[in-house]
Design an enzyme around this catalytic site. Structure first.
Site, PDB file in Angstrom:
ATOM      1  N   ILE A  36       0.865  -1.178   0.000  1.00 28.31           N
ATOM      2  CA  ILE A  36       0.000   0.000   0.000  1.00 28.31           C
ATOM      3  C   ILE A  36       0.900   1.226   0.000  1.00 28.31           C
ATOM      4  CG2 ILE A  36      -1.624   1.386   1.358  1.00 28.31           C
ATOM      5  CD1 ILE A  36      -3.015  -1.181   2.172  1.00 28.31           C
ATOM      6  N   SER A  57       2.439   4.574   0.829  1.00 31.10           N
ATOM      7  CA  SER A  57       2.448   5.064   2.208  1.00 31.10           C
ATOM      8  C   SER A  57       1.670   6.370   2.400  1.00 31.10           C
ATOM      9  CB  SER A  57       3.884   5.228   2.704  1.00 31.10           C
ATOM     10  OG  SER A  57       4.591   6.152   1.909  1.00 31.10           O
ATOM     11  N   LYS A  58       1.667   7.275   1.417  1.00 27.76           N
ATOM     12  CA  LYS A  58       0.887   8.495   1.599  1.00 27.76           C
ATOM     13  C   LYS A  58      -0.600   8.170   1.673  1.00 27.76           C
ATOM     14  CE  LYS A  58      -0.129  13.113  -0.125  1.00 27.76           C
ATOM     15  NZ  LYS A  58       0.125  14.154  -1.168  1.00 27.76           N
ATOM     16  N   CYS A  82      12.460   7.960  -2.519  1.00 29.31           N
ATOM     17  CA  CYS A  82      11.100   7.596  -2.895  1.00 29.31           C
ATOM     18  C   CYS A  82      11.000   7.435  -4.408  1.00 29.31           C
ATOM     19  CB  CYS A  82      10.123   8.661  -2.415  1.00 29.31           C
ATOM     20  SG  CYS A  82       8.429   8.414  -2.993  1.00 29.31           S
ATOM     21  N   ASP A 102      14.911   8.410   1.885  1.00 31.41           N
ATOM     22  CA  ASP A 102      14.467   7.425   2.875  1.00 31.41           C
ATOM     23  C   ASP A 102      15.719   6.878   3.555  1.00 31.41           C
ATOM     24  OD1 ASP A 102      11.716   7.570   2.145  1.00 31.41           O
ATOM     25  OD2 ASP A 102      12.124   6.281   0.426  1.00 31.41           O
ATOM     26  N   HIS A 152      10.617   1.063  -0.025  1.00 26.45           N
ATOM     27  CA  HIS A 152      11.378   0.334   0.994  1.00 26.45           C
ATOM     28  C   HIS A 152      11.372  -1.177   0.748  1.00 26.45           C
ATOM     29  CE1 HIS A 152      10.818   4.191   2.694  1.00 26.45           C
ATOM     30  NE2 HIS A 152      10.353   3.890   3.892  1.00 26.45           N
ATOM     31  N   GLU A 153      10.169  -1.720   0.546  1.00 23.82           N
ATOM     32  CA  GLU A 153      10.031  -3.163   0.378  1.00 23.82           C
ATOM     33  C   GLU A 153      10.829  -3.650  -0.830  1.00 23.82           C
ATOM     34  OE1 GLU A 153       5.841  -1.540   1.513  1.00 23.82           O
ATOM     35  OE2 GLU A 153       7.607  -0.868   0.393  1.00 23.82           O
ATOM     36  N   ARG A 164       8.159   8.563   8.284  1.00 20.40           N
ATOM     37  CA  ARG A 164       7.730   9.738   7.544  1.00 20.40           C
ATOM     38  C   ARG A 164       6.222   9.830   7.676  1.00 20.40           C
ATOM     39  NH1 ARG A 164       9.142  10.017   1.386  1.00 20.40           N
ATOM     40  NH2 ARG A 164      11.248  10.219   2.190  1.00 20.40           N
ATOM     41  N   GLY A 165       5.725  11.015   8.043  1.00 19.27           N
ATOM     42  CA  GLY A 165       4.288  11.184   8.205  1.00 19.27           C
ATOM     43  C   GLY A 165       3.707  10.286   9.278  1.00 19.27           C
TER      44      GLY A 165
END
Length: 277
Positions: A82, A84-85, A183, A190, A222-223, A251-252
């Protein structure tokens, strides 16, 4: 799954909904990036992505704000990640949503996130009275960053990796705090610490550190970075067993911590929050 990164809310102005809106979640199929790595059919690893959400709030039945910390554990063989934002926008949609209980919140998270990832996820919630029990800790292993090396390459280069293929096998854990990627969409940095646990031909430590630093200008989620590291080490260094675990800074209000392993006796890693998280 037809969602593509360019259609996600990343890098775009977004209205922050404060009423419950599960449709804000934006799943992206994992397989596209795995195809780039030649990962088709049976995966060479198992694992999880551990998400920690530090900014969860909702209203109780009387309108009083509530807060909690959530841990979401997602199996690596789920068909989707999913974005992330969208995850953050979804969590914010609870801010003015009245719920009867913490159980009601957990049930909604379980339902919506399992649907988004395409597999059953595990949810645990830490409430304020338990905040003082949350522990911190660092990845254990020999620190690669101690090595005084010269670096002039900042993109992943698996050909840098070397191992003593003609010598007796070893088992060791190696760590670095110098993993940085960007990103995939926005190019924002990141930051992560990473642990490499393996048994097999001894990996040349300088080559491994140069390889990890090589992600510094690489754009990927990341994944995807962790799966690339796992695949490159597996192919170039030929370990019998291998685990790669990265702890990314948040982040966030969200951090993502992917773990990939083929150790036959491996257990899920701890979720201890590092100093930089």
């Amino acid at each position: 799954m037809t969602n593509t990164v360019d259609l996600s809310p990343l890098g775009k102005t977004s209205a922050y909904r404060t009423d419950y809106a599960p449709e804000l979640l934006f799943p992206i199929a994992r397989q596209g990036k795995r195809d780039e790595l030649g990962l088709t059919g049976t995966l060479p690893f198992f694992g999880v992505d551990i998400w920690n959400a530090y900014e969860i709030s909702w209203l109780n039945a009387r309108g009083k704000p509530q807060v909690a910390i959530a841990r979401i554990t997602v199996p690596a063989d789920s068909p989707n990640i999913i974005e992330s934002k969208s995850f953050k926008l979804y969590l914010n949609s609870f801010n003015q949503t009245r719920l009867d209980s913490v159980v009601a919140l957990k049930n909604l998270l379980q339902q919506d996130l399992s649907n988004g990832f395409g597999a059953n996820v595990h949810i645990s919630l830490t409430q304020p009275e338990e905040f003082g029990m949350v522990e911190m800790g660092e990845l254990d292993g020999l620190l690669l960053d101690r090595l005084d090396i010269e670096v002039d390459h900042y993109h992943p280069a698996p050909e840098l990796l070397k191992a003593a293929l003609d010598e007796e096998p070893v088992e060791e854990k190696l760590i670095s705090h110098l993993l940085k990627s960007n990103c995939l969409v926005t190019g924002q940095p990141d930051w992560a610490s990473v642990q490499i646990h393996y048994s097999g031909p001894q990996i040349d430590q300088e080559s491994l550190l140069r390889y990890l630093i090589g992600f510094r200008e690489h754009n990927e989620f990341h994944e995807q970075c962790v799966e690339r590291i796992f695949t490159d080490i597996l192919r170039q260094c030929q370990p019998q067993q291998l685990s790669v675990y990265a702890r990314y800074t948040r982040r966030g209000g969200l951090d993502i911590n992917p773990w990939r392993s083929n150790f036959s006796t491996a257990q899920k890693p701890s979720n201890l929050r590092g100093a930089r998280q």
